[in-house]
Design an enzyme around this catalytic site. Sequence first.
Site, PDB file in Angstrom:
ATOM      1  N   HIS A 102     -41.729  15.644 -53.833  1.00 42.98           N
ATOM      2  CA  HIS A 102     -40.973  14.539 -53.245  1.00 42.98           C
ATOM      3  C   HIS A 102     -40.024  15.156 -52.208  1.00 42.98           C
ATOM      4  CE1 HIS A 102     -37.917  11.313 -53.208  1.00 42.98           C
ATOM      5  NE2 HIS A 102     -38.833  10.529 -53.743  1.00 42.98           N
ATOM      6  N   ASP A 126     -38.557  19.315 -61.521  1.00 44.33           N
ATOM      7  CA  ASP A 126     -38.171  17.955 -61.150  1.00 44.33           C
ATOM      8  C   ASP A 126     -38.895  17.018 -62.124  1.00 44.33           C
ATOM      9  OD1 ASP A 126     -38.078  15.416 -60.153  1.00 44.33           O
ATOM     10  OD2 ASP A 126     -38.574  15.956 -58.084  1.00 44.33           O
ATOM     11  N   GLN A 154     -40.506  11.978 -62.721  1.00 41.55           N
ATOM     12  CA  GLN A 154     -41.650  11.138 -63.098  1.00 41.55           C
ATOM     13  C   GLN A 154     -42.184  11.466 -64.488  1.00 41.55           C
ATOM     14  OE1 GLN A 154     -42.744   8.564 -61.493  1.00 41.55           O
ATOM     15  NE2 GLN A 154     -41.553   8.828 -59.627  1.00 41.55           N
ATOM     16  N   LYS A 161     -35.249   5.658 -63.577  1.00 38.05           N
ATOM     17  CA  LYS A 161     -36.702   5.690 -63.760  1.00 38.05           C
ATOM     18  C   LYS A 161     -37.064   5.699 -65.242  1.00 38.05           C
ATOM     19  CE  LYS A 161     -37.614   8.232 -59.484  1.00 38.05           C
ATOM     20  NZ  LYS A 161     -38.168   7.239 -58.570  1.00 38.05           N
ATOM     21  N   CYS A 188     -42.260   9.107 -49.992  1.00 39.31           N
ATOM     22  CA  CYS A 188     -41.366  10.274 -49.823  1.00 39.31           C
ATOM     23  C   CYS A 188     -42.111  11.565 -50.125  1.00 39.31           C
ATOM     24  CB  CYS A 188     -40.137  10.177 -50.715  1.00 39.31           C
ATOM     25  SG  CYS A 188     -39.087   8.805 -50.288  1.00 39.31           S
TER      26      CYS A 188
HETATM   27  N1  PLP Z   1     -38.503  13.499 -57.466  1.00 38.51           N
HETATM   28  C1  PLP Z   1     -39.538  12.721 -57.759  1.00 38.51           C
HETATM   29  C2  PLP Z   1     -40.800  13.328 -58.287  1.00 38.51           C
HETATM   30  C3  PLP Z   1     -39.435  11.337 -57.568  1.00 38.51           C
HETATM   31  O1  PLP Z   1     -40.472  10.552 -57.870  1.00 38.51           O
HETATM   32  C4  PLP Z   1     -38.221  10.800 -57.079  1.00 38.51           C
HETATM   33  C5  PLP Z   1     -38.104   9.361 -56.822  1.00 38.51           C
HETATM   34  O2  PLP Z   1     -39.057   8.663 -56.634  1.00 38.51           O
HETATM   35  C6  PLP Z   1     -37.159  11.669 -56.811  1.00 38.51           C
HETATM   36  C7  PLP Z   1     -37.336  13.015 -57.023  1.00 38.51           C
HETATM   37  C8  PLP Z   1     -35.846  11.172 -56.314  1.00 38.51           C
HETATM   38  O3  PLP Z   1     -35.213  10.443 -57.312  1.00 38.51           O
HETATM   39  P1  PLP Z   1     -33.853   9.663 -57.023  1.00 38.51           P
HETATM   40  O4  PLP Z   1     -34.132   8.786 -55.825  1.00 38.51           O
HETATM   41  O5  PLP Z   1     -33.616   8.885 -58.266  1.00 38.51           O
HETATM   42  O6  PLP Z   1     -32.810  10.667 -56.741  1.00 38.51           O
END
Ligand code: PLP
Length: 406
Positions: A123, A200, A203, A226, A364
């Site tokens: 992401h 990270d 998900q 999430k 993203c």
């Molecule tokens: N990392 C992953 C794999 C994501 O799917 C997302 C959001 O979709 C993020 C990071 C960013 O999360 P946040 O917008 O809650 O900071």
Amino acid sequence: MGLNIQEIRNDFPILAEKVYGKPLVYFDNAATTQKPLSVIEAEADVYRRINSNIHRSVHHLGNLCTEAFEEVRKKVAGFINAGSNEEIIFTKGTTESINLLATSLGEHLFSEGDEVILTEMEHHSNIVPWQLLQKRKGIHIKVVPVTDDGELDMDAFGKLFSGKTKIVSVTHISNVMGTINPVGKMIEKAHAFDVPVIIDGAQAIHHLPVDVQKLDCDFYVFSAHKMYGPTGVGILYGKREWLEKMEPYQGGGEMIDKVSFSGTTFNELPYKFEAGTPNFAGVIALGAALEYLESKNLNDIWDYEHDLFEYGMKKMKAVPGIRLIGQASDHTSVISFLLGKAHPFDVGTLLDKLGFALRTGHHCAQPLMDRFGIPGTVRASFAFYNTRDEIDRLVGALNRVGTMLE
Ligand code: PLP
């Protein structure tokens, strides 16, 4: 045991909403999940009963609020089996957690020419903070390629290490394809080179049980919104030995021990990284989300969502003109696709008019889109309140939309 889906659906008031007069089908769970009433009520209840700034007051409400806030730190630590509560830092989301690490750990570990290993399926929030560090310090970013099936090329990963590798930062699960990465093996490999690993978990945390001690990751980050919790709350788990070495990310109230114009000393963990008034109402509501998840059992959730995915995949494969992006052998409940020559945006817009909430675009993850040579995808991401019937309706709608856009 199994899950009672109708009962679960009743816990989520938004699922009874109508969109353009049609029943809402919410398949955008990878972007954010809906909230059960207990979470909505927990946040409202803070403002209704105990609202008061935390940690700094001697009065009754301040103490109640502080206790409720700190209780959730313990719950989070228990939920991911952290070694201690002090290893749990509250942030405003995964993005902020990674920025904190790229800044504080970045300053601590990196010199010009040092390297970070990322993957092609990250992401943007696990790419751009490292690019900012690249600008500040002249570091290099190395990237693990993705195969045609949407998996990480593990042979290539092994070859990316050098004496200059300082961090591996990798997503547990792809937000676009649902691929579950072999993070355990990646951590083992990185540790063999004495390199710490950031996972990270945005998900992953609500789909499968996570045990940070068993994984032996150095950092694990995720967002409350999430995992059926509120927006504006994130978690950064870090091993104490690392957190202690790192400088604070932001300066302000709460993170200090003593301030004077001749110098400042910092508070102990975890407060060193929690400058300013946190989103305490949100954190307290996260506690309700954790209770909700635990009451349903993550293994049952996994089984149910997996069944939905298998069912959805079988049905969607039969839609004329469909192209599925990512077919990893280990995956969660996300289906990304393109429909004939139609632009994902047009498909999403027409589906919206029929009551379906799906995400369209690059999610993203533009480097991954470039990898597949596509502008974006349409993404259906299922949660445990979704049903086979909703998938049948989506497939019917896709058949209709496909003919309209031919
Ligand atoms: N990392 C992953 C794999 C994501 O799917 C997302 C959001 O979709 C993020 C990071 C960013 O999360 P946040 O917008 O809650 O900071």
